[in-house]
Design a protein around this motif. Structure first.
Motif, PDB file in Angstrom:
ATOM      1  N   GLN A 122      98.549  22.556  -5.771  1.00  0.00           N
ATOM      2  CA  GLN A 122      98.878  23.809  -5.079  1.00  0.00           C
ATOM      3  C   GLN A 122      98.808  24.991  -6.053  1.00  0.00           C
ATOM      4  N   ILE A 123      99.348  24.814  -7.252  1.00  0.00           N
ATOM      5  CA  ILE A 123      99.306  25.893  -8.245  1.00  0.00           C
ATOM      6  C   ILE A 123      97.858  26.198  -8.630  1.00  0.00           C
ATOM      7  N   THR A 124      97.062  25.142  -8.801  1.00  0.00           N
ATOM      8  CA  THR A 124      95.658  25.323  -9.175  1.00  0.00           C
ATOM      9  C   THR A 124      94.879  26.073  -8.109  1.00  0.00           C
ATOM     10  N   SER A 125      95.241  25.843  -6.847  1.00  0.00           N
ATOM     11  CA  SER A 125      94.485  26.454  -5.740  1.00  0.00           C
ATOM     12  C   SER A 125      94.834  27.918  -5.505  1.00  0.00           C
ATOM     13  N   THR A 126      95.863  28.410  -6.169  1.00  0.00           N
ATOM     14  CA  THR A 126      96.252  29.807  -5.962  1.00  0.00           C
ATOM     15  C   THR A 126      95.299  30.746  -6.700  1.00  0.00           C
ATOM     16  N   THR A 127      95.356  32.001  -6.318  1.00  0.00           N
ATOM     17  CA  THR A 127      94.574  33.030  -7.021  1.00  0.00           C
ATOM     18  C   THR A 127      95.482  33.867  -7.922  1.00  0.00           C
ATOM     19  N   SER A 128      96.607  33.275  -8.310  1.00  0.00           N
ATOM     20  CA  SER A 128      97.587  34.013  -9.106  1.00  0.00           C
ATOM     21  C   SER A 128      96.985  34.517 -10.413  1.00  0.00           C
ATOM     22  N   PRO A 129      97.252  35.784 -10.749  1.00  0.00           N
ATOM     23  CA  PRO A 129      96.763  36.321 -12.033  1.00  0.00           C
ATOM     24  C   PRO A 129      97.576  35.819 -13.224  1.00  0.00           C
TER      25      PRO A 129
END
Length: 275
Positions: free
Chosen positions: A30-37
Motif C-alpha cells: 500500500q505504501i509503495t502504491s502511493t504517490t506520496s512525495p
C-alpha cells in the motif's frame, strides 16, 4: 521489501518488530502504491524521507488558577505569548529554557497523528498535539477540570494539595514528536495492521538513545511538586512507564498513568482512569 526511516539528526534506521521482522507485506505494498512525495523507492526498499519528519512541539494547553473549595478558573492565554495560531486550542509552546511559575501537570501521549499536521504538497506542517476535537483534544478539553477536581478532593493522591490562588499549567507532551503512524503517507485508519505499523515505527524510533535523551531533557522542567500522567496508548504504555520509573531525576515529579484520551470506551470518563 524493507522499510527505512531517514530521520533528521538520527540517521536512517530499519523498521522491524520484536522478532526482527519487516512490516506486513500488504501494508508495504500500500505504501509503495502511493504517490506520496515523502517516500523513495529503490532496490525493493522504501525509505521515508527526511522531509516527512517534522516535529510537533510540546505545549501548554490551559492555565488555571485554584480558587479554593474545589473551584478552578481557566485563565485566558496571553496574546503576546508564543501562541500557536493554527491550533484548534489555546496552545503555547512548552519551552525547555523557560522556568514556569506554578504547578505543571503533564499529559504524556505517544506521537502526533493525522490532525496534528497540515500536509500540503511536499510539506508536512506541524501544528500541536491532540488536535482532534472529536477525539483526544476534545476529551481533554471536556474532562480536564474534572481531573483537577479529583486531585483537589484527594481522590487521587498528589504530592501537595492545591493552594488558593495557585497557578496550574496543563502540558501536553509526546515522547516522540514525529508522526509514527505514517498516516500522511498511506492515508489508512489507525487499526489492525496499520496500528501495528505505528507501534513498530514508534518502538524503533524510541530505541534511539538520543530520542530518549531529548525527551528526558523536556521532563527535566518538571519538579517534585509537579505531576506526570502516562496516557500513552495501551500497547506502548508499559515501555514508556518502565522508562519513566527508572529515570534519574534529582527532584522527580509524581508519576501517574491512565488510558489514552481517545479510547472510545472511556469516552465521558477518561479522567476516572487516572491513578
Amino acid at each position: 521489501m524493507n522499510l527505512y526511516l531517514n530521520l533528521p539528526s538520527y540517521g536512517t534506521i530499519p523498521v522491524v518488530n520484536s522478532k526482527n521482522q519487516t512490516p506486513n507485506s500488504n501494508v508495504l505494498t500500500q505504501i509503495t502504491s502511493t504517490t506520496s512525495p515523502f517516500i523513495t523507492k529503490a532496490n525493493g526498499n522504501i525509505t521515508i524521507r527526511q522531509s516527512f519528519w517534522q516535529p510537533v512541539p510540546n505545549v501548554i494547553r490551559y492555565t488555571y488558577k485554584y480558587l479554593g473549595n474545589n473551584q478552578f478558573q481557566r485563565l485566558h492565554t496571553d496574546p503576546h505569548s508564543n501562541l500557536i495560531t493554527n491550533s484548534n486550542f489555546p496552545d503555547t509552546v512548552f519551552s525547555n529554557s523557560v522556568t514556569y511559575s506554578g504547578r505543571l501537570i503533564g499529559l504524556i501521549l505517544e506521537s502526533p497523528h493525522e490532525e496534528e499536521y497540515h500536509s500540503i504538497l511536499t510539506s508536512m506542517i506541524p501544528i500541536a498535539p491532540a488536535q482532534s476535537q472529536n477525539a483526544t483534544g476534545g476529551v481533554i478539553d471536556r474532562e480536564i477540570e474534572k481531573l483537577l477536581e479529583i486531585f483537589s478532593l484527594q481522590q487521587v493522591a498528589i504530592p501537595k494539595t492545591f493552594q488558593t490562588d495557585e497557578i496550574i499549567h496543563i502540558v501536553i507532551l509526546n515522547p516522540i514528536p514525529y508522526q509514527t503512524s505514517l498516516f500522511h503517507i498511506h492515508q489508512r485508519a489507525l487499526k489492525g495492521t496499520y496500528c501495528t505499523l505505528r507501534n513498530n515505527v514508534w518502538k524503533c524510533i524510541w530505541n534511539i538513545p538520543n530520542v530518549r535523551s531529548d525527551f528526558h531533557s523536556v521532563l527535566n522542567r518538571f519538579s517534585s511538586n509537579d505531576i506526570l500522567i502516562n496516557c500513552c496508548t495501551s500497547q506502548l504504555q508499559p515501555i514508556l512507564h518502565t522508562w519513566l520509573q527508572n529515570l534519574p531525576h534529582t527532584s522527580a515529579p509524581h508519576l501517574l498513568k491512565g488510558h489514552h484520551p481517545s479510547t472510545l470506551k472511556m469516552k465521558g470518563r477518561w479522567y476516572q482512569t487516572i491513578n
